[in-house]
Enzyme design. Structure first.
Site, PDB file in Angstrom:
ATOM      1  N   HIS A   1     -98.195  87.961   2.267  1.00 36.94           N
ATOM      2  CA  HIS A   1     -98.437  87.645   0.788  1.00 36.94           C
ATOM      3  C   HIS A   1     -97.615  88.815  -0.154  1.00 36.94           C
ATOM      4  O   HIS A   1     -97.398  88.684  -0.565  1.00 36.94           O
ATOM      5  CB  HIS A   1     -98.782  87.202   0.334  1.00 36.94           C
TER       6      HIS A   1
ATOM      7  N   ARG B 266    -103.744  88.674  -9.436  1.00 32.60           N
ATOM      8  CA  ARG B 266    -102.469  89.205  -9.910  1.00 32.60           C
ATOM      9  C   ARG B 266    -102.841  90.021 -10.954  1.00 32.60           C
ATOM     10  O   ARG B 266    -101.747  89.558 -12.028  1.00 32.60           O
ATOM     11  CB  ARG B 266    -101.157  88.803  -9.422  1.00 32.60           C
TER      12      ARG B 266
ATOM     13  N   THR C 239     -97.692  77.825   4.633  1.00 34.54           N
ATOM     14  CA  THR C 239     -98.432  78.652   4.399  1.00 34.54           C
ATOM     15  C   THR C 239    -100.291  78.750   4.004  1.00 34.54           C
ATOM     16  O   THR C 239    -100.542  77.890   3.463  1.00 34.54           O
ATOM     17  CB  THR C 239     -97.923  79.679   2.572  1.00 34.54           C
TER      18      THR C 239
ATOM     19  N   LYS D 151     -98.099  80.470   8.277  1.00 39.15           N
ATOM     20  CA  LYS D 151     -97.311  81.438   7.605  1.00 39.15           C
ATOM     21  C   LYS D 151     -98.640  82.074   6.964  1.00 39.15           C
ATOM     22  O   LYS D 151     -99.620  81.121   5.692  1.00 39.15           O
ATOM     23  CB  LYS D 151     -96.491  81.407   6.185  1.00 39.15           C
TER      24      LYS D 151
ATOM     25  N   GLY E 144     -88.629  89.452   1.006  1.00 41.18           N
ATOM     26  CA  GLY E 144     -89.085  88.430   0.082  1.00 41.18           C
ATOM     27  C   GLY E 144     -88.174  89.292  -0.745  1.00 41.18           C
ATOM     28  O   GLY E 144     -87.261  88.987  -1.379  1.00 41.18           O
TER      29      GLY E 144
ATOM     30  N   SER F 106     -88.533  78.519  -0.742  1.00 39.39           N
ATOM     31  CA  SER F 106     -90.210  77.752  -1.619  1.00 39.39           C
ATOM     32  C   SER F 106     -90.221  76.573  -1.412  1.00 39.39           C
ATOM     33  O   SER F 106     -89.228  76.392  -2.542  1.00 39.39           O
ATOM     34  CB  SER F 106     -90.594  79.115  -2.058  1.00 39.39           C
TER      35      SER F 106
ATOM     36  N   TYR G  35     -96.793  74.254   0.488  1.00 36.93           N
ATOM     37  CA  TYR G  35     -98.220  74.178  -0.300  1.00 36.93           C
ATOM     38  C   TYR G  35     -98.870  72.922  -0.026  1.00 36.93           C
ATOM     39  O   TYR G  35     -98.953  72.534  -0.479  1.00 36.93           O
ATOM     40  CB  TYR G  35     -98.482  75.006  -1.536  1.00 36.93           C
TER      41      TYR G  35
ATOM     42  N   GLN H 219     -90.607  75.963   2.614  1.00 37.31           N
ATOM     43  CA  GLN H 219     -92.706  76.285   3.102  1.00 37.31           C
ATOM     44  C   GLN H 219     -93.241  75.547   2.851  1.00 37.31           C
ATOM     45  O   GLN H 219     -92.642  74.654   0.645  1.00 37.31           O
ATOM     46  CB  GLN H 219     -92.196  77.549   2.143  1.00 37.31           C
TER      47      GLN H 219
HETATM   48  C1  LIG Z   1     -92.140  86.900  -6.070  1.00 33.93           C
HETATM   49  C2  LIG Z   1     -92.852  86.339  -4.172  1.00 33.93           C
HETATM   50  C3  LIG Z   1     -93.009  84.851  -5.211  1.00 33.93           C
HETATM   51  C4  LIG Z   1     -93.270  84.192  -3.270  1.00 33.93           C
HETATM   52  N1  LIG Z   1     -93.597  83.331  -3.855  1.00 33.93           N
HETATM   53  C5  LIG Z   1     -94.241  82.589  -2.198  1.00 33.93           C
HETATM   54  C6  LIG Z   1     -94.297  81.170  -2.582  1.00 33.93           C
HETATM   55  O1  LIG Z   1     -93.693  80.300  -2.939  1.00 33.93           O
HETATM   56  N2  LIG Z   1     -95.127  80.881  -0.818  1.00 33.93           N
HETATM   57  C7  LIG Z   1     -94.481  81.812   0.037  1.00 33.93           C
HETATM   58  O2  LIG Z   1     -94.966  81.231   1.195  1.00 33.93           O
HETATM   59  N3  LIG Z   1     -95.069  83.126   0.265  1.00 33.93           N
HETATM   60  C8  LIG Z   1     -94.235  83.834  -0.987  1.00 33.93           C
HETATM   61  N4  LIG Z   1     -94.543  85.167  -1.653  1.00 33.93           N
HETATM   62  C9  LIG Z   1     -94.705  85.738  -0.238  1.00 33.93           C
HETATM   63  C10 LIG Z   1     -93.138  86.155   0.684  1.00 33.93           C
HETATM   64  O3  LIG Z   1     -93.447  84.862   1.395  1.00 33.93           O
HETATM   65  C11 LIG Z   1     -92.950  86.928   1.857  1.00 33.93           C
HETATM   66  O4  LIG Z   1     -94.823  86.353   2.141  1.00 33.93           O
HETATM   67  C12 LIG Z   1     -93.162  88.893   1.119  1.00 33.93           C
HETATM   68  O5  LIG Z   1     -92.721  88.725   0.378  1.00 33.93           O
HETATM   69  C13 LIG Z   1     -93.191  89.263   2.110  1.00 33.93           C
HETATM   70  O6  LIG Z   1     -92.515  90.718   2.082  1.00 33.93           O
HETATM   71  P1  LIG Z   1     -91.467  92.167   0.491  1.00 33.93           P
HETATM   72  O7  LIG Z   1     -91.571  91.339  -0.580  1.00 33.93           O
HETATM   73  O8  LIG Z   1     -91.901  93.065   1.199  1.00 33.93           O
HETATM   74  O9  LIG Z   1     -90.982  91.422   2.162  1.00 33.93           O
HETATM   75  C14 LIG Z   1     -94.016  85.333  -2.077  1.00 33.93           C
HETATM   76  C15 LIG Z   1     -93.258  86.921  -2.250  1.00 33.93           C
HETATM   77  C16 LIG Z   1     -93.156  87.504  -3.933  1.00 33.93           C
HETATM   78  C17 LIG Z   1     -92.893  88.823  -4.294  1.00 33.93           C
END
Ligand SMILES: Cc1cc2nc3c(=O)[nH]c(=O)nc-3n(C[C@H](O)[C@H](O)[C@H](O)COP(=O)(O)O)c2cc1C
Length: 355
Positions: free
Chosen positions: A253, A167, A158, A229, A307, A104, A132, A130
């Site tokens: 996400h 949230r 992303t 993504k 994730g 990330s 932004y 990844q």
């Molecule tokens: C705590 C947390 C932080 C996340 N941070 C990012 C991030 O910085 N960049 C991003 O593209 N996605 C982020 N995501 C989304 C994850 O890349 C991913 O799409 C998602 O966690 C997948 O679902 P899962 O947690 O059910 O496996 C985050 C998800 C969580 C739970």
């Protein structure tokens, strides 16, 4: 521990409740958050038989990066909130598992240090980065160079975050800043007014104006593959092919952006059909079992990301915990693949999944 749910329970005991909520939570009523997992429970697998083989090969190649299994570490922010070793532990575990870690941009460890930790374990680790993209394109370009120099092999932009989702758990807990001592290390030099490393600063760096021109801009700035993504619409998948991106990640996400969007597994078939094999399709959201991986691959994904399961492993046991989670998912997937009559991820076909 035997399941991801058990890892989550342990993580919950160890974490500050506000931090647990940050990791676990989703947007608003968390309908999509729940739906990501529920959708898999509605799908039934139809195995093929008499295709036995002593050896299965789980490995895949994704845009030139080999992975020992089609289960990748999805990018998640703030790993040092989960464990003091943070992203260093995650990177070492992913490298040991021989799988791809998508780092990330909002990591609490600098990309250079993450890459060095991975390299302690594997000489040529599969790190992707990844991004932004943000209005300060000069800054974006600087971070692209830093990541390239650190040895990442692809960029994942992303695109589901023109603004950040609301949230409500974080609002309720008043969790808007990282604790003292933690920072979003890759963003330290973003500029005078945004030099800090807090969650609210991350809020500032998503770009409302993001469009296909920015993707073209990034492609002109790097020779590495550029994936996008966070798409859910088949027409956007077609546009991704048209605009020459290297791959796509079907993602909502983890239910943290727009609530009430569908589970990713439910839109995968139409997206796979729209892409027609023109580029690799990855998917994340709600993967907790080997059977979930089998269903996603059968319905057209080339690989999946996890994730929260990785975060639970990290919180429960640092590097060892992440290793255990990854090996548990590998073994669970291997068994489900064998029971479905597959020797390789590519053997799975859409007719093996019923609604
Ligand atoms: C705590 C947390 C932080 C996340 N941070 C990012 C991030 O910085 N960049 C991003 O593209 N996605 C982020 N995501 C989304 C994850 O890349 C991913 O799409 C998602 O966690 C997948 O679902 P899962 O947690 O059910 O496996 C985050 C998800 C969580 C739970």
């Amino acid at each position: 521990m035997r399941t991801i749910a058990e890892f989550e329970a342990t993580a919950r005991e160890r974490l500050d409740p506000a931090h647990y909520d940050y990791f676990a939570g989703g947007a608003q009523d968390e309908i999509t958050l729940r739906e990501n997992e529920e959708a898999y429970k509605r799908l039934r697998l139809v195995p093929r038989v008499l295709r036995g083989s002593d050896k299965r090969d789980l490995s895949v190649d994704l845009l030139g990066t080999p992975s020992s299994m089609p289960i990748l570490v999805a990018p998640t922010a703030f790993h040092r909130l989960a464990h003091p070793d943070g992203e260093l532990a995650t990177a070492r575990a992913a490298a040991r598992a021989g799988t791809i870690m998508i780092v990330s941009m909002a990591s609490t460890t600098a990309i250079e240090d993450i890459a060095a930790a991975a390299r302690e374990v594997a000489p040529d680790p599969g790190l992707w980065f990844q991004l932004y993209l943000q209005p300060d394109l000069e800054f974006t370009e600087a971070i692209v160079r830093r990541a390239e120099n650190a040895g990442v092999k692809a960029f994942v932009v992303t695109v589901d975050s023109p603004v950040l989702g609301r949230r409500e758990r974080d609002d309720r807990n008043a969790f808007h800043d990282l604790p003292p001592g933690l920072a979003v290390e890759n963003l330290r030099n973003i500029g005078e007014n945004r030099s800090g490393g807090t969650a609210s600063h991350v809020r500032d760096i998503v770009m409302s104006a993001l469009n296909w021109d920015h993707i073209a801009w990034l492609r002109s700035k790097t020779r590495l593959p550029v994936l996008i993504k966070g798409l859910l619409h088949a027409e956007d998948a077609r546009l991704a092919v048209h605009h020459g991106v290297a791959g796509i990640v079907v993602s909502n996400h983890g239910g943290r952006q727009l609530d009430t969007v569908p589970a990713t597994i439910d839109v995968l078939p139409e997206i796979a059909a729209a892409v027609g094999g023109a580029l690799p399709v990855l998917l994340d959201g709600g993967i907790r079992r080997g059977t979930d991986v089998v269903k996603a691959l059968a319905l057209g994904a080339d690989a999946v990301g996890v994730g929260r399961p990785v975060v639970w492993g990290l919180a429960a046991g640092g590097r060892e915990g992440v290793s255990e989670v990854l090996e548990m998912l590998r073994a669970d997937f291997d068994q489900a693949l064998a029971l479905c009559g597959g020797r390789h991820p590519a053997d799975l076909t859409p007719d093996q999944v019923r609604r």
